[in-house]
Write a protein that holds these residues in place. Sequence first.
Motif, PDB file in Angstrom:
ATOM      1  N   ARG A 373       1.066  -1.256   0.043  1.00  0.00           N
ATOM      2  CA  ARG A 373       0.020   0.092  -0.071  1.00  0.00           C
ATOM      3  C   ARG A 373       0.965   1.279   0.221  1.00  0.00           C
ATOM      4  O   ARG A 373       0.342   2.208  -0.840  1.00  0.00           O
ATOM      5  N   LEU A 374       2.238   1.180   0.645  1.00  0.00           N
ATOM      6  CA  LEU A 374       3.066   2.429   0.756  1.00  0.00           C
ATOM      7  C   LEU A 374       3.330   2.546  -0.745  1.00  0.00           C
ATOM      8  O   LEU A 374       3.525   3.768  -1.111  1.00  0.00           O
ATOM      9  N   LEU A 375       3.876   1.323  -1.627  1.00  0.00           N
ATOM     10  CA  LEU A 375       4.079   1.851  -2.886  1.00  0.00           C
ATOM     11  C   LEU A 375       3.292   2.589  -3.749  1.00  0.00           C
ATOM     12  O   LEU A 375       3.137   3.581  -4.362  1.00  0.00           O
ATOM     13  N   ASP A 376       1.866   2.016  -3.567  1.00  0.00           N
ATOM     14  CA  ASP A 376       0.852   2.690  -4.191  1.00  0.00           C
ATOM     15  C   ASP A 376       0.588   4.071  -3.984  1.00  0.00           C
ATOM     16  O   ASP A 376       0.354   4.816  -4.725  1.00  0.00           O
ATOM     17  N   ARG A 377       0.842   4.422  -2.556  1.00  0.00           N
ATOM     18  CA  ARG A 377       0.546   5.664  -2.177  1.00  0.00           C
ATOM     19  C   ARG A 377       1.556   6.792  -2.824  1.00  0.00           C
ATOM     20  O   ARG A 377       1.462   7.980  -2.869  1.00  0.00           O
ATOM     21  N   VAL A 378       2.824   6.177  -2.368  1.00  0.00           N
ATOM     22  CA  VAL A 378       3.836   7.258  -2.564  1.00  0.00           C
ATOM     23  C   VAL A 378       4.262   7.218  -4.031  1.00  0.00           C
ATOM     24  O   VAL A 378       4.959   8.380  -4.581  1.00  0.00           O
ATOM     25  N   GLN A 379       4.265   6.260  -4.989  1.00  0.00           N
ATOM     26  CA  GLN A 379       4.476   6.177  -6.142  1.00  0.00           C
ATOM     27  C   GLN A 379       6.017   6.447  -6.381  1.00  0.00           C
ATOM     28  O   GLN A 379       6.363   7.541  -7.023  1.00  0.00           O
ATOM     29  N   PHE A 380       7.112   5.493  -5.739  1.00  0.00           N
ATOM     30  CA  PHE A 380       8.455   6.033  -6.158  1.00  0.00           C
ATOM     31  C   PHE A 380       8.778   5.444  -7.767  1.00  0.00           C
ATOM     32  O   PHE A 380       8.077   4.553  -8.146  1.00  0.00           O
ATOM     33  N   LEU A 415       6.985  -7.916  -4.258  1.00  0.00           N
ATOM     34  CA  LEU A 415       7.419  -6.351  -4.096  1.00  0.00           C
ATOM     35  C   LEU A 415       7.887  -5.992  -5.259  1.00  0.00           C
ATOM     36  O   LEU A 415       7.498  -4.813  -5.694  1.00  0.00           O
ATOM     37  N   LEU A 416       8.698  -6.676  -6.064  1.00  0.00           N
ATOM     38  CA  LEU A 416       9.807  -6.035  -7.044  1.00  0.00           C
ATOM     39  C   LEU A 416       8.817  -5.732  -8.429  1.00  0.00           C
ATOM     40  O   LEU A 416       8.647  -4.832  -9.195  1.00  0.00           O
ATOM     41  N   ASN A 417       7.996  -6.993  -8.423  1.00  0.00           N
ATOM     42  CA  ASN A 417       7.138  -7.045  -9.589  1.00  0.00           C
ATOM     43  C   ASN A 417       6.131  -5.861  -9.610  1.00  0.00           C
ATOM     44  O   ASN A 417       5.749  -5.085 -10.540  1.00  0.00           O
ATOM     45  N   TYR A 418       5.425  -5.705  -8.440  1.00  0.00           N
ATOM     46  CA  TYR A 418       4.578  -4.662  -8.243  1.00  0.00           C
ATOM     47  C   TYR A 418       5.189  -3.107  -8.505  1.00  0.00           C
ATOM     48  O   TYR A 418       4.643  -2.533  -9.068  1.00  0.00           O
ATOM     49  N   GLN A 419       6.401  -3.066  -8.024  1.00  0.00           N
ATOM     50  CA  GLN A 419       6.998  -1.694  -8.260  1.00  0.00           C
ATOM     51  C   GLN A 419       7.308  -1.535  -9.807  1.00  0.00           C
ATOM     52  O   GLN A 419       7.330  -0.310 -10.107  1.00  0.00           O
ATOM     53  N   GLN A 420       7.803  -2.765 -10.303  1.00  0.00           N
ATOM     54  CA  GLN A 420       8.051  -2.651 -11.901  1.00  0.00           C
ATOM     55  C   GLN A 420       6.850  -1.846 -12.480  1.00  0.00           C
ATOM     56  O   GLN A 420       7.113  -1.013 -13.343  1.00  0.00           O
ATOM     57  N   GLY A 421       5.642  -2.295 -12.014  1.00  0.00           N
ATOM     58  CA  GLY A 421       4.384  -1.857 -12.771  1.00  0.00           C
ATOM     59  C   GLY A 421       4.384  -0.316 -12.803  1.00  0.00           C
ATOM     60  O   GLY A 421       3.814   0.570 -13.545  1.00  0.00           O
TER      61      GLY A 421
END
Length: 506
Positions: A373-380, A415-421
Motif C-alpha cells: 500500500r505504501l508503494l501505491d500511495r507514494v509512487q516511487f 514487491l519488485l514486480n509490483y514496483q516494476q508496474g
Amino acid sequence: MSEIVNQSENQGSQSDLAAIAQPRPDRFFIKTFGCQMNVADSERMSVLLAEQGLTPADEVEDAQVIIINGCTVREKAVHKALSTLGRLREMKNRKQQRPIIGIGGCVGQLDRENLFKRVPGLDFVFGTDTIDNLPEIIHRVRSGEKHVVYADFDASMNYSTETKVFGFKAQAFVNIMKGCDKYCTYCIVPFTRGKEKSRTIDEVVDDVARLVATGVREVTFLGQNVNSFGKGNPNVKNRQPLELHNVIGKVGPRAGEENFPQLLRAIDTDPRCQDLKRIRFTSSHPLDFSDELIECYAPASQGGVARLSPHLHLPVQSGSNRVLQKMGRHHQIEAYFSQMARLRELCPDVGLSTDLIVGFPSETEEDFQDTLRLLDRVQFDHIYAFAYSPRPGTRAAKLQDDVPDQVKNERLNHLLNYQQGISEKLYASRIDSVMEVLVEGEAKNQKMAQTSTLTGRVWTGKTPCNRVVNFISDSPRSLVGQLVSVKVSHSTGFSLQGDVVVGDLQ
Ligand code: SF4
C-alpha cells in the motif's frame, strides 16, 4: 610489448631508449563493494595512490597493489569480499612478482586483525577512518612489515577533509558527515562508521567551490544521515538557526548548531558555486527530514534552493508501523506519508526512491500488504529491496528469524514486480516531454544504435529527478559534463530514450 616493437622500428632513438629504460610505474587495482560512501572512499584511495606515483590497472592481474574495499551491511557482502580475497591469494601465490593485498572499508573496520587468520596472504587492513593513512600503510608493507593494521576510530568529534576526485569529472561525491547515531536494530553501520560527526558549512562550501572551478557541475552530498548534518559539531561558528516550525519531523537544529538546509542555502548563494547545476544527497533518515529541508524543494521564486535537484532517496524500510518499531526506526508511516505529500505539493515533479526490507522477524502478511500500500500511495520511481537476513552483532540478530526463506523470497519477488508496474507507468508518462540531461558518459550497452535510424554512439545521463536517459549522437567529441535537452520517445521501467533537441553537440 609495444615498447619492444617501438625499439626495433626506431633503431636507436635516444629519447625512446631512455623511455624504455624507465621502470614501469607500479599499478593499483581497487575492487569496491557496497554503497556510494564506499565508491567515494575508493576514489579517494585512487587519488592517494596516484599521488604516490602509482597508476590504475585495468585488470587485477596487472596490479602490484590490490585493495578490496569491503561492505558489511549483509553477511553475503562480507562473504563476497572474503572469497574475492581467497581468489587473489591463489593468484598471488602463482606470481613471481607477488602483489601486496589489503582490505579496507567496513570489513576492515569491524574485523581488523582477525582478517589475517581468515585470509592467509593478506598484507594489510585499514578502516573507515584511516583511509588517508594509505600511503604510509603501503610504505610499511613494502618495507617488509607484516600484517599492518590501521583501524582505530578517530574518537574526537572533529571531521575535516578535502574531496579528492580522480581525473576530470562533471560529478563529484562530497562527504559532509559520517557515522550514524540511529542504531536501527538490523544495521551494523554505527559499529563500522562510528558516531555522527560533520564538517563545517564553511569548509564544505570552500570544497565545492574548488570542485566547481575544476569543471564539476553536480555534487552528491554523502553521509549515513546527511540530513542530520551539523548535529553536535563543536567546530561551528555561532550561526543563528533559521526560525523553526517543524510539525512533521521531530528534530531540527539546536541553537548554535549548523544544519543541512543551511548548508544547501550557503552553496546556492555562494558566487563561486554559480556554475554548479545540481545538488543531490544520500542517504537520509525520515526523522531528520525536517519541514525546513522540505521547503528547500520549493521553486526558487518561493524561497527554495535553486540548485537542489528534484530528487529524493528517503529510506522507509517498511510500510507497517509494527515492523518499523521492531526495526528501531523511530518513525511512523503516517509521518512519512505527510512528508511525501508536502514535498509533492512544493515540487510535483520530484523523483522518489527508497529502501525496503521484507521478511523482517515477525513480519505478517498484513504487514507486507501495508508495504504494498505504501508503494501505491507514494509512487516511487525506484525501490531498493532486500529479503531480511540477520547481521551478526546487531540487536535484530537476537530476534527469532521466523519468516521462512521461501516466504521472504516470494514477498521480495512480488514487491519488485509490483514496483516494476509502477515504474513503467511513471516512466511512460514522460514520453513526449523534453528533459534536461547531464551527460555522464557513453552507455555500456550500445544496442540502441543498432536499431535506430540515427548514426553515432549511445550516450547516457540523468535528468534532475534522477531518471536515466539514453540518446544517440554522432558528435566526434566527448559529451561528458554537458547539459542537453532530450525529447523522450521511448521508456522502460528503468530508463528513458530520446533525441537531443537542444545541446552543444558539435
Ligand atoms: S539510519 Fe539505521 S539503517 Fe541507516 S545507517 Fe543508521 S543504523 Fe543503519
